[in-house]
Scaffold this motif. Structure first.
Motif, PDB file in Angstrom:
ATOM      1  N   SER A  35       0.489   0.381 -98.958  1.00 15.09           N
ATOM      2  CA  SER A  35      -0.273  -0.293 -97.924  1.00 15.09           C
ATOM      3  C   SER A  35      -1.241   0.706 -97.298  1.00 15.09           C
ATOM      4  O   SER A  35      -0.867   1.837 -97.023  1.00 15.09           O
ATOM      5  N   ASP A  36      -2.420   0.246 -97.080  1.00 15.74           N
ATOM      6  CA  ASP A  36      -3.421   1.099 -96.446  1.00 15.74           C
ATOM      7  C   ASP A  36      -3.501   0.743 -94.965  1.00 15.74           C
ATOM      8  O   ASP A  36      -3.538  -0.423 -94.592  1.00 15.74           O
ATOM      9  N   LEU A  37      -3.518   1.766 -94.148  1.00 13.69           N
ATOM     10  CA  LEU A  37      -3.634   1.573 -92.704  1.00 13.69           C
ATOM     11  C   LEU A  37      -5.063   1.844 -92.250  1.00 13.69           C
ATOM     12  O   LEU A  37      -5.305   2.095 -91.090  1.00 13.69           O
ATOM     13  N   GLY A  38      -5.975   1.812 -93.176  1.00 10.47           N
ATOM     14  CA  GLY A  38      -7.376   2.092 -92.917  1.00 10.47           C
ATOM     15  C   GLY A  38      -7.920   2.915 -94.060  1.00 10.47           C
ATOM     16  O   GLY A  38      -7.224   3.169 -95.042  1.00 10.47           O
ATOM     17  N   PRO A  39      -9.171   3.367 -93.966  1.00 11.10           N
ATOM     18  CA  PRO A  39      -9.761   4.123 -95.069  1.00 11.10           C
ATOM     19  C   PRO A  39      -9.214   5.543 -95.222  1.00 11.10           C
ATOM     20  O   PRO A  39      -9.429   6.177 -96.238  1.00 11.10           O
ATOM     21  N   ASN A  40      -8.470   6.041 -94.216  1.00 17.75           N
ATOM     22  CA  ASN A  40      -8.013   7.436 -94.262  1.00 17.75           C
ATOM     23  C   ASN A  40      -6.509   7.623 -94.333  1.00 17.75           C
ATOM     24  O   ASN A  40      -6.035   8.738 -94.489  1.00 17.75           O
ATOM     25  N   VAL A  41      -5.736   6.546 -94.197  1.00 13.53           N
ATOM     26  CA  VAL A  41      -4.277   6.655 -94.188  1.00 13.53           C
ATOM     27  C   VAL A  41      -3.668   5.543 -95.025  1.00 13.53           C
ATOM     28  O   VAL A  41      -4.048   4.382 -94.894  1.00 13.53           O
ATOM     29  N   GLY A  42      -2.733   5.927 -95.888  1.00 14.58           N
ATOM     30  CA  GLY A  42      -2.038   4.931 -96.684  1.00 14.58           C
ATOM     31  C   GLY A  42      -0.638   5.393 -97.028  1.00 14.58           C
ATOM     32  O   GLY A  42      -0.337   6.587 -97.004  1.00 14.58           O
ATOM     33  N   VAL A  52       8.885  16.320 -97.008  1.00 10.93           N
ATOM     34  CA  VAL A  52       8.169  17.444 -97.595  1.00 10.93           C
ATOM     35  C   VAL A  52       6.679  17.121 -97.469  1.00 10.93           C
ATOM     36  O   VAL A  52       6.217  16.131 -98.045  1.00 10.93           O
ATOM     37  N   PHE A  53       5.950  17.935 -96.721  1.00 12.50           N
ATOM     38  CA  PHE A  53       4.542  17.666 -96.476  1.00 12.50           C
ATOM     39  C   PHE A  53       3.679  18.829 -96.937  1.00 12.50           C
ATOM     40  O   PHE A  53       4.137  19.957 -97.042  1.00 12.50           O
ATOM     41  N   ALA A  54       2.420  18.516 -97.206  1.00 13.16           N
ATOM     42  CA  ALA A  54       1.447  19.511 -97.652  1.00 13.16           C
ATOM     43  C   ALA A  54       0.123  19.250 -96.949  1.00 13.16           C
ATOM     44  O   ALA A  54      -0.102  18.171 -96.397  1.00 13.16           O
ATOM     45  N   LYS A  55      -0.755  20.229 -97.015  1.00 11.91           N
ATOM     46  CA  LYS A  55      -2.088  20.061 -96.436  1.00 11.91           C
ATOM     47  C   LYS A  55      -2.857  19.032 -97.252  1.00 11.91           C
ATOM     48  O   LYS A  55      -2.882  19.083 -98.475  1.00 11.91           O
ATOM     49  N   ALA A  56      -3.464  18.114 -96.561  1.00  9.55           N
ATOM     50  CA  ALA A  56      -4.249  17.072 -97.218  1.00  9.55           C
ATOM     51  C   ALA A  56      -5.691  17.533 -97.411  1.00  9.55           C
ATOM     52  O   ALA A  56      -6.175  18.407 -96.699  1.00  9.55           O
ATOM     53  N   THR A  57      -6.346  16.940 -98.394  1.00 13.54           N
ATOM     54  CA  THR A  57      -7.765  17.196 -98.637  1.00 13.54           C
ATOM     55  C   THR A  57      -8.513  15.885 -98.487  1.00 13.54           C
ATOM     56  O   THR A  57      -7.909  14.830 -98.269  1.00 13.54           O
ATOM     57  N   ALA A  58      -9.808  15.930 -98.643  1.00 10.49           N
ATOM     58  CA  ALA A  58     -10.622  14.713 -98.556  1.00 10.49           C
ATOM     59  C   ALA A  58     -10.266  13.720 -99.656  1.00 10.49           C
ATOM     60  O   ALA A  58     -10.526  12.524 -99.537  1.00 10.49           O
ATOM     61  N   LYS A  59      -9.647  14.192-100.741  1.00  8.02           N
ATOM     62  CA  LYS A  59      -9.252  13.312-101.844  1.00  8.02           C
ATOM     63  C   LYS A  59      -7.960  12.561-101.557  1.00  8.02           C
ATOM     64  O   LYS A  59      -7.576  11.685-102.320  1.00  8.02           O
ATOM     65  N   GLY A 111      -2.049  24.052 -85.220  1.00  3.67           N
ATOM     66  CA  GLY A 111      -3.343  23.488 -85.567  1.00  3.67           C
ATOM     67  C   GLY A 111      -3.498  23.094 -87.020  1.00  3.67           C
ATOM     68  O   GLY A 111      -4.496  22.498 -87.390  1.00  3.67           O
ATOM     69  N   GLU A 112      -2.539  23.428 -87.890  1.00  5.32           N
ATOM     70  CA  GLU A 112      -2.633  23.035 -89.298  1.00  5.32           C
ATOM     71  C   GLU A 112      -2.299  21.555 -89.432  1.00  5.32           C
ATOM     72  O   GLU A 112      -1.381  21.045 -88.783  1.00  5.32           O
ATOM     73  N   ASP A 113      -3.019  20.873 -90.311  1.00 10.67           N
ATOM     74  CA  ASP A 113      -2.847  19.438 -90.498  1.00 10.67           C
ATOM     75  C   ASP A 113      -2.184  19.169 -91.847  1.00 10.67           C
ATOM     76  O   ASP A 113      -2.796  19.368 -92.886  1.00 10.67           O
ATOM     77  N   TYR A 114      -0.949  18.759 -91.805  1.00 18.56           N
ATOM     78  CA  TYR A 114      -0.221  18.403 -93.024  1.00 18.56           C
ATOM     79  C   TYR A 114      -0.275  16.881 -93.142  1.00 18.56           C
ATOM     80  O   TYR A 114       0.563  16.170 -92.605  1.00 18.56           O
ATOM     81  N   GLY A 115      -1.271  16.390 -93.870  1.00 19.85           N
ATOM     82  CA  GLY A 115      -1.570  14.968 -93.873  1.00 19.85           C
ATOM     83  C   GLY A 115      -1.035  14.177 -95.046  1.00 19.85           C
ATOM     84  O   GLY A 115      -1.303  12.988 -95.147  1.00 19.85           O
ATOM     85  N   LYS A 116      -0.285  14.794 -95.964  1.00 21.63           N
ATOM     86  CA  LYS A 116       0.296  14.031 -97.070  1.00 21.63           C
ATOM     87  C   LYS A 116       1.706  14.540 -97.308  1.00 21.63           C
ATOM     88  O   LYS A 116       2.010  15.711 -97.057  1.00 21.63           O
ATOM     89  N   GLY A 117       2.558  13.636 -97.769  1.00 24.91           N
ATOM     90  CA  GLY A 117       3.923  14.082 -97.999  1.00 24.91           C
ATOM     91  C   GLY A 117       4.814  12.993 -98.554  1.00 24.91           C
ATOM     92  O   GLY A 117       4.396  11.860 -98.790  1.00 24.91           O
ATOM     93  N   VAL A 118       6.064  13.374 -98.764  1.00 22.73           N
ATOM     94  CA  VAL A 118       7.087  12.471 -99.269  1.00 22.73           C
ATOM     95  C   VAL A 118       8.273  12.534 -98.316  1.00 22.73           C
ATOM     96  O   VAL A 118       8.687  13.616 -97.901  1.00 22.73           O
ATOM     97  N   ILE A 119       8.794  11.367 -97.970  1.00 22.99           N
ATOM     98  CA  ILE A 119       9.976  11.284 -97.128  1.00 22.99           C
ATOM     99  C   ILE A 119      11.077  10.644 -97.954  1.00 22.99           C
ATOM    100  O   ILE A 119      10.908   9.542 -98.491  1.00 22.99           O
ATOM    101  N   TRP A 130       3.392   9.250 -98.353  1.00 22.19           N
ATOM    102  CA  TRP A 130       2.403   9.195 -97.270  1.00 22.19           C
ATOM    103  C   TRP A 130       1.130   9.889 -97.742  1.00 22.19           C
ATOM    104  O   TRP A 130       1.127  11.088 -97.955  1.00 22.19           O
ATOM    105  N   ASN A 131       0.066   9.109 -97.933  1.00 24.09           N
ATOM    106  CA  ASN A 131      -1.218   9.616 -98.435  1.00 24.09           C
ATOM    107  C   ASN A 131      -1.074  10.296 -99.797  1.00 24.09           C
ATOM    108  O   ASN A 131      -1.785  11.251-100.104  1.00 24.09           O
ATOM    109  N   ILE A 132      -0.149   9.821-100.611  1.00 22.26           N
ATOM    110  CA  ILE A 132      -0.005  10.253-101.998  1.00 22.26           C
ATOM    111  C   ILE A 132      -0.156   9.000-102.846  1.00 22.26           C
ATOM    112  O   ILE A 132       0.603   8.044-102.683  1.00 22.26           O
ATOM    113  N   PHE A 133      -1.128   9.021-103.745  1.00 26.30           N
ATOM    114  CA  PHE A 133      -1.485   7.812-104.475  1.00 26.30           C
ATOM    115  C   PHE A 133      -1.263   7.977-105.973  1.00 26.30           C
ATOM    116  O   PHE A 133      -1.286   9.079-106.507  1.00 26.30           O
ATOM    117  N   ASN A 134      -1.057   6.856-106.643  1.00 26.25           N
ATOM    118  CA  ASN A 134      -0.867   6.798-108.102  1.00 26.25           C
ATOM    119  C   ASN A 134       0.376   7.557-108.549  1.00 26.25           C
ATOM    120  O   ASN A 134       0.405   8.119-109.632  1.00 26.25           O
TER     121      ASN A 134
END
Length: 108
Positions: A1-8, A24-31, A74-82, A96-100
């Motif tokens: 499910s997408d919560l907008g163009p930047n979060v899914g 387990v989270f990692a730094k997200a990129t624009a991709k 200040g580091e942004d860990y924007g993708k991960g697996v719970i 979280w923000n990990i696709f395919n």
């Protein structure tokens, strides 16, 4: 499910707030956005871009560190697996923000 163009997110199995979790989270990129995932696949719907072939090609960054790192201020860990656990067994997963990668999650 997408919560907008930047979060899914995507989930499988038993995802229950009463269960213990390990994240387990990692730094997200624009991709790492729903919008980017559909643009890269050439499909208008992100779920159409998920195939077994894409999921089997999991690449690990050369900078991957097997030792967990404490996030710096200040580091942004924007993708991960719970992982949701019951009796120390994984019973549910949220991507979280990990696709395919849902076929990989199904194998767990």
């Amino acid at each position: 499910s997408d919560l907008g163009p930047n979060v899914g997110y995507e989930a499988i199995g038993l995802v229950d707030s009463s269960l213990p979790t390990v994240g387990v989270f990692a730094k997200a990129t624009a991709k790492d956005t729903p919008k980017s995932a559909t643009e890269q696949s050439g499909t208008g719907i992100r779920s159409e871009s998920e195939t077994e072939a894409e999921a089997s090609e999991v690449h690990v960054s050369p900078s991957f560190s097997p030792t967990p790192q404490v996030p710096k201020q200040g580091e942004d860990y924007g993708k991960g697996v719970i992982f949701y656990l019951r009796d120390k067994v994984v019973v549910g997963i949220v991507l979280w923000n990990i696709f395919n990668r849902m076929p990989v999650a199904r194998k767990v």
